[in-house]
Structures are given as C-alpha cells and as structure tokens.
Scaffold this motif. Structure first.
Motif, PDB file in Angstrom:
ATOM      1  N   UNK A  98      33.876 -10.710 -51.610  1.00  0.00           N
ATOM      2  CA  UNK A  98      32.774  -9.756 -51.731  1.00  0.00           C
ATOM      3  C   UNK A  98      32.838  -9.021 -53.061  1.00  0.00           C
ATOM      4  N   UNK A  99      34.012  -8.908 -53.644  1.00  0.00           N
ATOM      5  CA  UNK A  99      34.181  -8.268 -54.952  1.00  0.00           C
ATOM      6  C   UNK A  99      33.968  -9.276 -56.089  1.00  0.00           C
ATOM      7  N   UNK A 100      33.792 -10.532 -55.736  1.00  0.00           N
ATOM      8  CA  UNK A 100      33.518 -11.550 -56.743  1.00  0.00           C
ATOM      9  C   UNK A 100      34.751 -12.326 -57.138  1.00  0.00           C
ATOM     10  N   UNK A 101      35.857 -12.142 -56.430  1.00  0.00           N
ATOM     11  CA  UNK A 101      37.066 -12.897 -56.743  1.00  0.00           C
ATOM     12  C   UNK A 101      37.060 -14.102 -55.811  1.00  0.00           C
ATOM     13  N   UNK A 102      36.862 -15.295 -56.423  1.00  0.00           N
ATOM     14  CA  UNK A 102      36.729 -16.488 -55.614  1.00  0.00           C
ATOM     15  C   UNK A 102      37.829 -17.508 -55.886  1.00  0.00           C
ATOM     16  N   UNK A 103      38.623 -17.286 -56.907  1.00  0.00           N
ATOM     17  CA  UNK A 103      39.696 -18.241 -57.226  1.00  0.00           C
ATOM     18  C   UNK A 103      40.741 -18.177 -56.111  1.00  0.00           C
ATOM     19  N   UNK A 104      41.011 -19.324 -55.465  1.00  0.00           N
ATOM     20  CA  UNK A 104      41.918 -19.385 -54.318  1.00  0.00           C
ATOM     21  C   UNK A 104      43.322 -18.907 -54.674  1.00  0.00           C
ATOM     22  N   UNK A 105      43.827 -19.234 -55.835  1.00  0.00           N
ATOM     23  CA  UNK A 105      45.173 -18.845 -56.237  1.00  0.00           C
ATOM     24  C   UNK A 105      45.265 -17.337 -56.403  1.00  0.00           C
ATOM     25  N   UNK A 106      44.268 -16.750 -57.027  1.00  0.00           N
ATOM     26  CA  UNK A 106      44.268 -15.291 -57.246  1.00  0.00           C
ATOM     27  C   UNK A 106      44.133 -14.589 -55.896  1.00  0.00           C
ATOM     28  N   UNK A 107      43.253 -15.066 -55.034  1.00  0.00           N
ATOM     29  CA  UNK A 107      43.058 -14.453 -53.713  1.00  0.00           C
ATOM     30  C   UNK A 107      44.362 -14.521 -52.920  1.00  0.00           C
ATOM     31  N   UNK A 108      45.044 -15.675 -52.954  1.00  0.00           N
ATOM     32  CA  UNK A 108      46.295 -15.820 -52.211  1.00  0.00           C
ATOM     33  C   UNK A 108      47.354 -14.878 -52.761  1.00  0.00           C
ATOM     34  N   UNK A 109      47.464 -14.733 -54.064  1.00  0.00           N
ATOM     35  CA  UNK A 109      48.463 -13.835 -54.674  1.00  0.00           C
ATOM     36  C   UNK A 109      48.214 -12.391 -54.275  1.00  0.00           C
ATOM     37  N   UNK A 110      46.941 -12.000 -54.319  1.00  0.00           N
ATOM     38  CA  UNK A 110      46.600 -10.608 -53.975  1.00  0.00           C
ATOM     39  C   UNK A 110      46.879 -10.349 -52.502  1.00  0.00           C
ATOM     40  N   UNK A 111      46.481 -11.241 -51.609  1.00  0.00           N
ATOM     41  CA  UNK A 111      46.697 -11.026 -50.172  1.00  0.00           C
ATOM     42  C   UNK A 111      48.182 -11.089 -49.815  1.00  0.00           C
ATOM     43  N   UNK A 112      48.950 -11.943 -50.463  1.00  0.00           N
ATOM     44  CA  UNK A 112      50.400 -12.014 -50.203  1.00  0.00           C
ATOM     45  C   UNK A 112      51.087 -10.715 -50.630  1.00  0.00           C
ATOM     46  N   UNK A 113      50.744 -10.210 -51.806  1.00  0.00           N
ATOM     47  CA  UNK A 113      51.332  -8.956 -52.305  1.00  0.00           C
ATOM     48  C   UNK A 113      50.953  -7.798 -51.377  1.00  0.00           C
ATOM     49  N   UNK A 114      49.679  -7.789 -50.957  1.00  0.00           N
ATOM     50  CA  UNK A 114      49.212  -6.725 -50.060  1.00  0.00           C
ATOM     51  C   UNK A 114      49.962  -6.786 -48.721  1.00  0.00           C
ATOM     52  N   UNK A 115      50.115  -7.972 -48.161  1.00  0.00           N
ATOM     53  CA  UNK A 115      50.810  -8.124 -46.872  1.00  0.00           C
ATOM     54  C   UNK A 115      52.292  -7.735 -46.979  1.00  0.00           C
ATOM     55  N   UNK A 116      52.933  -8.062 -48.113  1.00  0.00           N
ATOM     56  CA  UNK A 116      54.330  -7.682 -48.317  1.00  0.00           C
ATOM     57  C   UNK A 116      54.455  -6.160 -48.373  1.00  0.00           C
ATOM     58  N   UNK A 117      53.522  -5.507 -49.062  1.00  0.00           N
ATOM     59  CA  UNK A 117      53.542  -4.035 -49.142  1.00  0.00           C
ATOM     60  C   UNK A 117      53.340  -3.417 -47.751  1.00  0.00           C
ATOM     61  N   UNK A 118      52.444  -3.972 -46.995  1.00  0.00           N
ATOM     62  CA  UNK A 118      52.171  -3.471 -45.646  1.00  0.00           C
ATOM     63  C   UNK A 118      53.427  -3.635 -44.771  1.00  0.00           C
ATOM     64  N   UNK A 119      54.108  -4.801 -44.883  1.00  0.00           N
ATOM     65  CA  UNK A 119      55.318  -5.033 -44.082  1.00  0.00           C
ATOM     66  C   UNK A 119      56.405  -4.028 -44.468  1.00  0.00           C
ATOM     67  N   UNK A 120      56.580  -3.773 -45.739  1.00  0.00           N
ATOM     68  CA  UNK A 120      57.589  -2.803 -46.202  1.00  0.00           C
ATOM     69  C   UNK A 120      57.282  -1.414 -45.642  1.00  0.00           C
ATOM     70  N   UNK A 121      56.043  -1.023 -45.685  1.00  0.00           N
ATOM     71  CA  UNK A 121      55.648   0.294 -45.168  1.00  0.00           C
ATOM     72  C   UNK A 121      55.854   0.383 -43.648  1.00  0.00           C
ATOM     73  N   UNK A 122      55.552  -0.685 -42.937  1.00  0.00           N
ATOM     74  CA  UNK A 122      55.765  -0.690 -41.482  1.00  0.00           C
ATOM     75  C   UNK A 122      57.264  -0.584 -41.155  1.00  0.00           C
ATOM     76  N   UNK A 123      58.105  -1.333 -41.891  1.00  0.00           N
ATOM     77  CA  UNK A 123      59.554  -1.268 -41.671  1.00  0.00           C
ATOM     78  C   UNK A 123      60.080   0.142 -41.956  1.00  0.00           C
ATOM     79  N   UNK A 124      59.597   0.723 -43.031  1.00  0.00           N
ATOM     80  CA  UNK A 124      60.010   2.086 -43.397  1.00  0.00           C
ATOM     81  C   UNK A 124      59.574   3.070 -42.328  1.00  0.00           C
TER      82      UNK A 124
END
Length: 178
Positions: free
Chosen positions: A9-35
């Motif tokens: 929806x923001x115009x980012x359609x490259x699969x590699x970039x989308x995967x990198x952003x979602x992986x980084x976001x999910x890792x941050x969320x997991x760290x915050x949940x563990x904390x």
C-alpha cells in the motif's frame, strides 16, 4: 502492524525488500515480547515476595526472638553461677576439711555472701574462712605425722619396714639406717 499488504500500500512491491522489512519488524516484536515477559515474571515474583511479607507474623517473630534472647541470658547466668560455684568448691577443697558436710556448709556461706573472684583470689573470702575456723576449729584435718620406722639391721632383719623398704634392706644387709 507492518506486513506485506501494508508495504504494498506504501508502494513497496519488491519481494526481497518486503521480506527484509517484515523479518526485521518481526524480530523486533519478538525481542519486545520476550523483554515484556521477563519484566512480567520479575513483577510476579516481587508481588509474591511482598505478599509473603504481608502475611508474615512480625509480632510473632519479635516475640520468638525475645524468647530466645531471654533463654540465652538465663543460660549464660547459669553457666557463670556454675563456674563461680566450681571455683569456690575448689577453694574450699584446698582447705582440707574433715568431711563433705563442712565443705558444703562453708561453700554455701561463701556463695551466699556473693563474693567475687579477682583472678584466683576470692575478695572477702579470707574473712569468712577465718570466722569459720574460729567457730569450727575441729572441722579441719590435722597435719598427718609421718610414721617412724625403726630398722634393726644388725640381725639381718628389718622390723617396721614393709614392701619396698623391706625388700631393699633384705638385699643390703650391711646397711645401717637410723
């Protein structure tokens, strides 16, 4: 929440970039949940500890501590009294009284006077002992007189000698002992 649809929806359609952003976001969320889980665990433990303190009978603990302190003081006083009586008994035994009745009587007199020791000297004890000697002169043992032996070695026999003396004189017949 950052996911594939949000990024497209923001115009980012490259699969590699989308995967990198979602992986980084999910890792941050997991760290915050563990904390958050670790902090919640600490909070739960702190609440449990606080609850145990509030349930604790502080007055009962104070009373128990006071009871033990009182028992200790009584035990220490009993030990000191026993030590004092033992020292007095030793002093009285050294006086060579005729029997234990006199020893007990004099020991009790000294204890009743509540006299204190300064080193090995019983302060004021000499006065009590002197008074006892005056009141009960027959309470003390008389100095034993050593027995006198007479040895007649002229005839080769020893009269009055027993045990070791007799054996010695029998082996030394020419010895004259006066």
């Amino acid at each position: 929440m950052i996911n594939k649809e949000f990024l497209e929806g923001l115009g980012i359609t490259d699969e590699t970039v989308v995967k990198s952003i979602t992986d980084a976001y999910n890792a941050d969320i997991k760290t915050e949940r563990d904390s958050t889980a670790a902090v919640q665990k600490q909070l739960d433990e702190a609440n449990t500890t606080i609850k145990s303190y509030s349930d604790m009978d502080i007055e009962g603990v104070k009373k128990s501590a006071a009871d033990w302190e009182e028992k200790y003081k009584k035990s220490e006083a009993d030990r000191l009294a026993f030590e004092h009586k033992t020292k007095i008994s030793g002093l009285v035994k050294g006086l060579k009284l005729k029997d234990s009745i006199y020893e007990d009587y004099l020991t009790n007199q000294l204890i009743e006077k509540q006299l204190k020791f300064e080193g090995d000297k019983l302060i004021g004890g000499d006065d009590v002992i002197s008074s006892f000697k005056e009141a009960h002169p027959d309470a003390f043992q008389s100095e034993p007189v050593p027995p006198k032996f007479s040895y007649d070695t002229h005839g080769g026999t020893a009269t009055g000698a027993t045990g070791v003396e007799a054996a010695f004189l029998a082996r030394n017949p020419g010895l004259k002992i006066d």
